[in-house]
Write a protein that holds these residues in place. Structure first.
Motif, short mmCIF file in Angstrom:
data_model
loop_
_atom_site.label_atom_id
_atom_site.label_comp_id
_atom_site.label_asym_id
_atom_site.label_seq_id
_atom_site.Cartn_x
_atom_site.Cartn_y
_atom_site.Cartn_z
N LYS A 113 0.83 -1.20 0.00
CA LYS A 113 0.00 0.00 0.00
C LYS A 113 0.86 1.25 0.00
O LYS A 113 1.98 1.24 0.49
N VAL A 114 0.31 2.34 -0.53
CA VAL A 114 0.96 3.64 -0.44
C VAL A 114 1.04 4.01 1.03
O VAL A 114 0.09 3.79 1.79
N ALA A 115 2.18 4.56 1.45
CA ALA A 115 2.39 4.91 2.86
C ALA A 115 1.38 5.97 3.30
O ALA A 115 0.87 6.74 2.50
N GLU A 116 1.13 6.00 4.61
CA GLU A 116 0.24 7.01 5.19
C GLU A 116 0.98 8.33 5.36
O GLU A 116 2.20 8.37 5.37
N GLY A 117 0.25 9.40 5.53
CA GLY A 117 0.82 10.68 5.92
C GLY A 117 1.67 11.36 4.85
O GLY A 117 1.43 11.22 3.65
#
Length: 155
Positions: A113-117
Motif C-alpha cells: 500500500k501507499v504509505a500514510e501521511g
C-alpha cells in the motif's frame, strides 16, 4: 511423531527475530518492545541493587508507525531483536492505493500500500509529476512498509 506436519511454507528457516543479551544492545539498534519492532532512541542502565541485576531502561520507536514504547529488563537477560531488511524498488505505478514496484531483476510486485501521511503524499506527488523515484521498503517480523522515497540518478 506427528504425521500432520505442514512443510508448505517455503521458508528457509530464517527467524524473524533472534535473542541478544540486553546489555549488548545499543542506541539506534533494533529491539522488540511490546511485540513490535523498534529502533532504540534512548537507553540507560541502573546500578546493581541489593537484590540482583543492573537494569536497562529502553525507549524505542516502532519502525513502521513511529509509536513510542518503553521497557525495563535485567542487563543479563535476553531480549528479541528483529531481523530488519531494507530493499529499494523502482516505482512504476500507483493503482487503487497500491504501489507497482519493479525489483532489480525486472519482477513487478503490486502488494504494497501507499504509505500514510507525508511520505504517501510525497510518493503520490512525485509519481504524478513524472519523476523517476526509488521506494525504500523496510521488512521486519512479517511486516513491510514503504519508509522512504528518493529521486533516481539520471544515467
Amino acid at each position: 511423531m506427528d504425521d500432520n506436519l505442514d512443510f508448505t511454507t517455503g521458508d528457509a528457516g530464517a527467524s524473524s527475530t533472534f535473542p541478544m543479551q540486553c546489555s549488548a544492545l545499543r542506541k539506534n539498534g533494533y529491539v522488540v518492545l511490546r511485540g513490535r519492532p523498534c529502533r532504540i532512541v534512548e537507553m540507560s542502565t541502573s546500578k546493581t541493587g541489593k537484590h540482583g541485576h543492573a537494569k536497562v531502561h529502553m525507549v524505542g520507536l516502532d519502525i513502521f508507525t513511529s509509536r513510542k514504547y518503553e521497557d525495563i529488563c535485567p542487563s543479563t537477560h535476553n531480549v528479541d531483536v528483529p531481523t530488519v531488511k531494507r530493499n529499494d524498488y523502482q516505482l512504476i505505478g500507483i493503482t487503487d492505493g497500491y504501489l507497482s514496484l519493479m525489483t532489480d531483476n525486472g519482477e513487478v510486485r503490486e502488494d504494497l500500500k501507499v504509505a500514510e501521511g507525508d511520505l504517501g503524499k510525497e510518493i503520490q506527488n512525485r509519481y504524478e509529476a513524472g519523476d523517476d523515484v526509488m521506494i525504500t521498503v523496510q521488512h521486519a517480523m512479517n511486516l513491510e512498509a514503504a519508509v522512504a522515497v528518493k529521486l533516481m540518478a539520471k544515467q
